[in-house]
Motif scaffolding. Structure first.
Motif, PDB file in Angstrom:
ATOM      1  N   LEU A   1      45.014  54.690 -32.630  1.00  0.00           N
ATOM      2  CA  LEU A   1      46.324  54.267 -33.100  1.00  0.00           C
ATOM      3  C   LEU A   1      46.496  52.758 -32.960  1.00  0.00           C
ATOM      4  N   ASP A   2      46.069  52.219 -31.840  1.00  0.00           N
ATOM      5  CA  ASP A   2      46.197  50.778 -31.625  1.00  0.00           C
ATOM      6  C   ASP A   2      45.402  50.005 -32.672  1.00  0.00           C
ATOM      7  N   GLN A   3      44.198  50.479 -32.989  1.00  0.00           N
ATOM      8  CA  GLN A   3      43.399  49.794 -34.008  1.00  0.00           C
ATOM      9  C   GLN A   3      44.049  49.909 -35.379  1.00  0.00           C
ATOM     10  N   HIS A   4      44.629  51.075 -35.676  1.00  0.00           N
ATOM     11  CA  HIS A   4      45.273  51.236 -36.979  1.00  0.00           C
ATOM     12  C   HIS A   4      46.513  50.348 -37.081  1.00  0.00           C
ATOM     13  N   THR A   5      47.238  50.206 -35.992  1.00  0.00           N
ATOM     14  CA  THR A   5      48.359  49.260 -35.970  1.00  0.00           C
ATOM     15  C   THR A   5      47.888  47.880 -36.393  1.00  0.00           C
ATOM     16  N   ARG A   6      46.809  47.430 -35.809  1.00  0.00           N
ATOM     17  CA  ARG A   6      46.293  46.090 -36.065  1.00  0.00           C
ATOM     18  C   ARG A   6      45.718  45.974 -37.481  1.00  0.00           C
TER      19      ARG A   6
ATOM     20  N   SER B   1      55.695  61.102 -36.751  1.00  0.00           N
ATOM     21  CA  SER B   1      56.541  60.564 -35.681  1.00  0.00           C
ATOM     22  C   SER B   1      57.443  61.641 -35.087  1.00  0.00           C
ATOM     23  N   ALA B   2      57.998  62.506 -35.941  1.00  0.00           N
ATOM     24  CA  ALA B   2      58.863  63.571 -35.443  1.00  0.00           C
ATOM     25  C   ALA B   2      58.078  64.563 -34.594  1.00  0.00           C
ATOM     26  N   ALA B   3      56.876  64.915 -35.027  1.00  0.00           N
ATOM     27  CA  ALA B   3      56.057  65.846 -34.241  1.00  0.00           C
ATOM     28  C   ALA B   3      55.717  65.256 -32.880  1.00  0.00           C
ATOM     29  N   ALA B   4      55.396  63.961 -32.854  1.00  0.00           N
ATOM     30  CA  ALA B   4      55.105  63.306 -31.577  1.00  0.00           C
ATOM     31  C   ALA B   4      56.325  63.329 -30.669  1.00  0.00           C
ATOM     32  N   ALA B   5      57.498  63.048 -31.235  1.00  0.00           N
ATOM     33  CA  ALA B   5      58.726  63.023 -30.436  1.00  0.00           C
ATOM     34  C   ALA B   5      59.062  64.407 -29.901  1.00  0.00           C
TER      35      ALA B   5
ATOM     36  N   TRP C   1      46.194  65.569 -29.175  1.00  0.00           N
ATOM     37  CA  TRP C   1      46.176  64.204 -29.696  1.00  0.00           C
ATOM     38  C   TRP C   1      47.346  63.329 -29.280  1.00  0.00           C
ATOM     39  N   PRO C   2      48.582  63.837 -29.286  1.00  0.00           N
ATOM     40  CA  PRO C   2      49.677  62.906 -28.966  1.00  0.00           C
ATOM     41  C   PRO C   2      49.547  62.235 -27.607  1.00  0.00           C
ATOM     42  N   THR C   3      48.820  62.854 -26.672  1.00  0.00           N
ATOM     43  CA  THR C   3      48.677  62.275 -25.333  1.00  0.00           C
ATOM     44  C   THR C   3      47.255  61.827 -25.018  1.00  0.00           C
ATOM     45  N   SER C   4      46.368  61.884 -26.001  1.00  0.00           N
ATOM     46  CA  SER C   4      44.961  61.547 -25.782  1.00  0.00           C
ATOM     47  C   SER C   4      44.753  60.037 -25.730  1.00  0.00           C
ATOM     48  N   GLU C   5      44.105  59.558 -24.691  1.00  0.00           N
ATOM     49  CA  GLU C   5      43.823  58.122 -24.579  1.00  0.00           C
ATOM     50  C   GLU C   5      42.909  57.650 -25.697  1.00  0.00           C
ATOM     51  N   ALA C   6      41.935  58.465 -26.069  1.00  0.00           N
ATOM     52  CA  ALA C   6      41.037  58.081 -27.160  1.00  0.00           C
ATOM     53  C   ALA C   6      41.805  57.954 -28.471  1.00  0.00           C
ATOM     54  N   HIS C   7      42.699  58.884 -28.718  1.00  0.00           N
ATOM     55  CA  HIS C   7      43.525  58.802 -29.930  1.00  0.00           C
ATOM     56  C   HIS C   7      44.439  57.587 -29.881  1.00  0.00           C
ATOM     57  N   HIS C   8      44.961  57.266 -28.726  1.00  0.00           N
ATOM     58  CA  HIS C   8      45.816  56.086 -28.599  1.00  0.00           C
ATOM     59  C   HIS C   8      45.052  54.813 -28.927  1.00  0.00           C
ATOM     60  N   ARG C   9      43.758  54.790 -28.579  1.00  0.00           N
ATOM     61  CA  ARG C   9      42.952  53.619 -28.946  1.00  0.00           C
ATOM     62  C   ARG C   9      42.814  53.527 -30.461  1.00  0.00           C
TER      63      ARG C   9
ATOM     64  N   GLN D   1      55.226  52.457 -37.784  1.00  0.00           N
ATOM     65  CA  GLN D   1      55.969  53.189 -36.762  1.00  0.00           C
ATOM     66  C   GLN D   1      55.272  54.497 -36.407  1.00  0.00           C
ATOM     67  N   ALA D   2      54.557  55.107 -37.370  1.00  0.00           N
ATOM     68  CA  ALA D   2      53.808  56.329 -37.073  1.00  0.00           C
ATOM     69  C   ALA D   2      52.676  56.084 -36.088  1.00  0.00           C
ATOM     70  N   THR D   3      52.205  54.840 -35.987  1.00  0.00           N
ATOM     71  CA  THR D   3      51.139  54.530 -35.017  1.00  0.00           C
ATOM     72  C   THR D   3      51.685  54.287 -33.612  1.00  0.00           C
ATOM     73  N   LEU D   4      52.990  54.245 -33.459  1.00  0.00           N
ATOM     74  CA  LEU D   4      53.585  53.865 -32.175  1.00  0.00           C
ATOM     75  C   LEU D   4      54.265  55.002 -31.440  1.00  0.00           C
ATOM     76  N   THR D   5      54.850  55.961 -32.154  1.00  0.00           N
ATOM     77  CA  THR D   5      55.728  56.941 -31.515  1.00  0.00           C
ATOM     78  C   THR D   5      55.033  57.717 -30.405  1.00  0.00           C
TER      79      THR D   5
END
Length: 402
Positions: free
Chosen positions: A14-19, A317-321, A4-12, A380-384
Motif C-alpha cells: 500500500l505504501d508503495q502504491h501511494t507513492r 476503504s469501507a471494508a477496511a473500516a 490483508w487489512p492488518t498484514s504488514e507485507a500488504h501495508h508495504r 485514500q484507498a491506500t491509506l484506510t
C-alpha cells in the motif's frame, strides 16, 4: 491466508502504491495556480479549465504526500493552494467558483472540498493553508450550513443572492468528510456535532428506503426519487441509488462514531453495516461479471452498469473500516476481493494510476470520466487500512505514518 487489512507485507505494498500514485500525478500543477485535470498518461488536459474540485482534491492529496515525506509533494500542494487563494476565489462576494471559466454559481460540493483541502494542508503546515481554512470556514458556515435543518444547502448564484430549491446528499457527504477532518485538525467539537447531525438524517432516510439512499430533495427535504431519470449517468447527480455512496457513507459513519466516546453513538456502526450490506447486494457482480454497477433503481435493479473506479476504491476503504470496527473476517474477504478486482481491471499497469471508468465488460471507457482526472479516491484507498478510524486521514497520517 493472511488478513490483508492488518498484514504488514500488504501495508508495504500500500505504501508503495501511494507513492506510485503521487508520482503519476506530479504534472498536475498549473503554472498559473491550481491543479489540472490529468489525461490517461498523466499529462494535464489543457482543453479543460482549472477547477476548484480538482485543485482542492490535489491539494488534499499532495498535502498528505507532504505529511508522508514524499519529496516534491509540497510544491504541488502549494500550486493547488495558490489557485484556491487567487484565481478560483471570488474576492468580491466570497466563496469559490467551479472553474476559471465558470463563474456563475457557488456549490456546496466545491466549498466542501475547499474546506477539506485547507484542513489537510494546514495539518501539513503549508503556507496559506491556515488563512484559507479561516476563510473557507466562514463561507461554509455562513452560506452553506443550514443549522435549522442540520444539513447543507446545495447551490447559490455567484453573488449569494439566490439559493436553488434543490437539496442534495452528494455535497452533504463531502461536507461530512470535510467537517470530520476539520474537527480532527482544529479540535473544535462543533464540526463533529454538525457532521453527526447530517449522518443521523442519512441513516433515517436510508433505513426508510431499505438502506438505499435517496440522493435528491426539494427545498423542504422531501425526496425526489425520479430526479434526473433522463440523465442516469450524471457524474454528480445520477438518477436512483448510487451504490458507491452507500459504501462511502458507511465509512464516514464509522469515522464519526470513532470520534465519540466508546459506546455513545453505536447507531452509526449499525447503520454503516446495513449500508455496506445493501450496497454489496445491489451493486457487486450482479450482472455476471465482477465489478460494482454505478446505480440502481429503487428495487435494486441496475440502471447504469458501468464500473467507476471510485466505487471500488470506496468499497476497499469501507471494508477496511468495517473490519477495523467489527473484526469480522467477511470484511477482510471483501477487502481482498476488491483489491484483486482493482489490480486486475482498474489499475493501469502500463501508464499508471487507475482507469476511472470501465464499461459493463470491464473495458476502459470515458463517457463519464475521460482521462484520470485526480488521485483522490485511489490514494485514500491506500491509506484506510493503515490508519485508525479517527482522526481523519490528514491528522491520522501525521500521527501514525509521518
Amino acid at each position: 491466508m493472511s488478513t490483508w487489512p492488518t498484514s504488514e507485507a500488504h501495508h508495504r505494498w500500500l505504501d508503495q502504491h501511494t507513492r506510485d500514485l503521487l508520482a503519476f500525478g506530479r504534472r498536475t500543477a498549473d503554472p498559473e495556480g491550481g491543479a489540472r485535470w490529468l489525461g490517461a498518461g498523466g499529462l494535464p488536459d489543457t482543453e479543460r479549465p482549472t477547477s476548484t474540485l480538482i485543485s482542492s482534491r490535489m491539494a488534499h492529496v499532495y498535502g498528505i504526500g507532504t505529511l508522508l515525506g514524499v519529496p516534491g509533494s509540497a510544491p504541488i500542494a502549494l500550486s493547488a493552494l495558490q489557485g484556491l487563494t487567487d484565481r478560483l476565489r471570488d474576492p468580491e462576494h466570497g466563496g469559490w467558483f467551479p472553474s476559471t471559466e465558470d463563474k456563475t454559481v457557488k456549490s456546496c460540493y466545491d466549498q466542501a472540498f475547499v474546506l477539506l483541502a485547507a484542513a489537510t494542508t494546514a495539518a501539513a503546515g503549508l503556507p496559506w493553508a491556515a488563512e484559507l481554512f479561516a476563510e473557507a470556514e466562514i463561507v461554509f458556515l455562513r452560506r452553506f450550513w443550514d443549522d435549522n435543518a442540520g444539513r447543507c444547502v446545495d447551490t447559490w448564484n455567484a453573488d449569494f443572492t439566490k439559493l436553488e430549491d434543490y437539496r442534495g446528499l452528494n455535497g452533504n457527504m463531502h461536507a461530512v468528510e470535510a467537517m470530520l477532518t476539520a474537527a480532527g485538525v482544529t479540535g473544535d467539537e462543533k464540526w463533529l456535532d454538525r457532521a453527526i447531525r447530517v449522518c443521523w438524517f442519512v441513516a433515517k432516510i436510508a433505513e426508510a428506503h431499505d438502506w438505499r439512499i435517496p440522493e435528491h430533495y426539494d427545498r423542504s427535504w422531501q425526496p425526489l426519487p425520479e430526479f434526473n431519470r433522463q440523465r442516469p449517468d450524471d457524474p454528480f447527480k445520477p438518477y436512483g441509488a448510487t451504490v458507491g455512496h452507500g459504501l462511502e457513507w458507511a465509512r464516514l459513519f464509522l469515522h464519526a462514531e470513532a470520534a465519540r466516546p466508546p459506546g455513545s453513538d453505536r447507531w452509526l456502526a449499525e447503520a454503516a453495516a446495513e449500508l455496506f450490506d445493501r450496497a454489496v447486494r445491489d451493486g457487486w457482480s450482479v450482472d455476471g461479471l465482477p465489478g460494482f454497477v454505478y446505480t440502481t433503481d429503487w428495487s435494486g435493479t441496475p440502471v447504469v452498469r458501468d464500473r467507476m473506479h471510485w466505487v471500488a476504491a470506496e468499497g476497499i476503504s469501507a471494508a477496511a473500516a468495517l473490519h477495523h470496527r467489527f473484526g469480522k473476517e467477511q470484511y477482510a474477504t471483501w477487502y481482498r476481493t476488491w483489491w484483486d478486482y482493482s489490480a486486475t481491471y482498474l489499475l493501469d499497469h502500463e501508464q499508471g494510476s487507475w482507469f476511472h471508468q470501465l464499461n459493463a465488460e470491464n473495458e476502459p471507457t470515458d463517457t463519464v470520466w475521460p482521462g484520470k482526472p485526480d488521485l483522490y479516491h485511489a490514494l485514500q484507498a491506500t491509506l484506510t487500512a493503515r490508519l485508525p478510524l479517527y482522526p481523519m486521514l490528514a491528522p491520522a497520517v501525521a500521527a501514525t505514518l509521518a
